[in-house]
Design a protein around this motif. Structure first.
Motif, PDB file in Angstrom:
ATOM      1  N   SER A 110       0.741  -1.145   0.126  1.00  0.00           N
ATOM      2  CA  SER A 110       0.032  -0.159   0.037  1.00  0.00           C
ATOM      3  C   SER A 110       0.728   1.308  -0.015  1.00  0.00           C
ATOM      4  N   TYR A 155       0.528   5.616  -0.131  1.00  0.00           N
ATOM      5  CA  TYR A 155      -0.293   6.825   0.038  1.00  0.00           C
ATOM      6  C   TYR A 155       0.341   8.225  -0.138  1.00  0.00           C
ATOM      7  N   SER A 209       2.454   1.047   3.648  1.00  0.00           N
ATOM      8  CA  SER A 209       2.136   0.100   4.792  1.00  0.00           C
ATOM      9  C   SER A 209       1.854  -1.347   4.244  1.00  0.00           C
ATOM     10  N   LEU A 210       1.633  -2.365   5.125  1.00  0.00           N
ATOM     11  CA  LEU A 210       1.516  -3.627   4.858  1.00  0.00           C
ATOM     12  C   LEU A 210      -0.009  -3.546   3.998  1.00  0.00           C
ATOM     13  N   ALA A 211      -0.129  -4.638   3.342  1.00  0.00           N
ATOM     14  CA  ALA A 211      -1.360  -4.840   2.500  1.00  0.00           C
ATOM     15  C   ALA A 211      -2.538  -5.141   3.400  1.00  0.00           C
ATOM     16  N   TRP A 212      -3.622  -4.740   2.966  1.00  0.00           N
ATOM     17  CA  TRP A 212      -5.036  -5.083   3.407  1.00  0.00           C
ATOM     18  C   TRP A 212      -4.782  -6.764   3.595  1.00  0.00           C
ATOM     19  N   ASN A 245      -1.849  -6.162  10.470  1.00  0.00           N
ATOM     20  CA  ASN A 245      -1.612  -4.925  10.048  1.00  0.00           C
ATOM     21  C   ASN A 245      -2.208  -3.852  11.101  1.00  0.00           C
ATOM     22  N   THR A 246      -1.293  -3.114  11.743  1.00  0.00           N
ATOM     23  CA  THR A 246      -1.553  -2.138  12.638  1.00  0.00           C
ATOM     24  C   THR A 246      -2.094  -0.797  11.977  1.00  0.00           C
ATOM     25  N   GLY A 247      -2.020  -0.882  10.612  1.00  0.00           N
ATOM     26  CA  GLY A 247      -2.330   0.214  10.051  1.00  0.00           C
ATOM     27  C   GLY A 247      -1.422   1.570   9.989  1.00  0.00           C
ATOM     28  N   GLU A 248      -0.213   1.271  10.531  1.00  0.00           N
ATOM     29  CA  GLU A 248       0.722   2.246  10.597  1.00  0.00           C
ATOM     30  C   GLU A 248       1.437   2.496   9.481  1.00  0.00           C
ATOM     31  N   LEU A 249       1.419   3.834   9.226  1.00  0.00           N
ATOM     32  CA  LEU A 249       2.092   4.341   7.904  1.00  0.00           C
ATOM     33  C   LEU A 249       3.668   4.618   8.192  1.00  0.00           C
ATOM     34  N   PHE A 250       4.420   4.435   7.122  1.00  0.00           N
ATOM     35  CA  PHE A 250       5.811   4.933   7.168  1.00  0.00           C
ATOM     36  C   PHE A 250       6.184   5.854   6.267  1.00  0.00           C
ATOM     37  N   PHE A 251       6.568   6.940   6.422  1.00  0.00           N
ATOM     38  CA  PHE A 251       6.592   8.178   5.555  1.00  0.00           C
ATOM     39  C   PHE A 251       8.153   8.272   4.986  1.00  0.00           C
TER      40      PHE A 251
END
Lengths: 112, 116
Positions: free
Chosen positions: B31, B33, B94-97, B101-107
């Protein structure tokens, strides 16, 4: 529409003092995230809160989540200059996974 | 392990031109964003891609578009640039659906676009 509100937006603290940043959000979500951004830099993940009552601590920072009140807090204990940064909270849009909606950020300045 | 990488770091364009920004996610993340961080406006969600599909779109005009490639890297295109498009554009992964997955985004570090 999901809205995420932080307050205060600006915070000037003296070293050694305690303070709390508040994050309110408008729709049901059981996941909340805190990020830190230094000037000119990207966002660094601080905490991931995944359930009601979750509390996490790292150094002088402690974050908590109350999903019933739709409120998260970021508590700063005995602030030091290195904590000066902008802190963002974010909530997952659509529930368990998805894009995050961010608050406007709290710009923290810690003065000697 | 490499983090999210973005290019270019800085980009200067004039009004009416097109800008293309690129992003490579963390290995294993599917994923991607895109966010816009304009001065005084906080982080505004632009686009979310997962497994090559656009999953969600923020409140931006159609001249903001993007795509995700089979290797999960992504491109953000901004057509007919306007002065107010000047901003820091941040990509996150982030990791896939469907995976744990904690839903954490890495920028990533961002691409700073200046429109003159």
């Amino acid at each position: 529409e999901l809205k995420v509100e932080q307050n205060p937006l600006f915070l000037s603290m003296q070293e050694g003092k305690n303070y709390t940043i508040y994050c309110n959000y408008s729709t049901t979500s059981d996941r909340l995230y805190w990020y830190r951004q230094d000037p000119g830099k990207s966002l660094e993940s601080l905490f991931v809160l995944l359930s009601n009552g979750a509390v996490k601590q790292e150094g002088r920072l402690m974050a908590s989540l109350d999903t019933k009140a739709r409120l998260s807090t970021l508590h700063i204990t005995a602030a030091v200059h290195d904590l000066s940064a902008t802190y963002f909270c974010a909530v997952s849009y659509g529930g368990s996974q998805g894009n995050l909606i961010f608050g406007k950020g709290t710009k923290l300045s810690v003065k000697p | 392990e490499a983090g999210v990488t973005q290019s270019p770091t800085h980009l200067i364009k004039t009004r009416g031109q097109q800008a293309t920004l690129r992003c490579s996610p963390i290995s294993g993340h599917t994923s991607v964003y895109w966010y816009q961080q304009a001065l005084g406006l906080g982080l505004q969600f632009l686009l979310w891609y997962d497994e090559g599909e656009e999953r969600n779109r923020g409140n931006f005009p159609p001249r903001f578009s993007g795509r995700q490639f089979p290797n999960y890297s992504s491109e953000l295109n901004v057509n007919a640039l306007e002065l107010e498009d000047s901003a820091l554009y941040l990509c996150a992964s982030s990791l896939a659906w469907g995976q744990f997955n904690t839903g954490e985004l890495f920028f990533g570090e961002g691409s700073r676009l200046t429109v003159l």
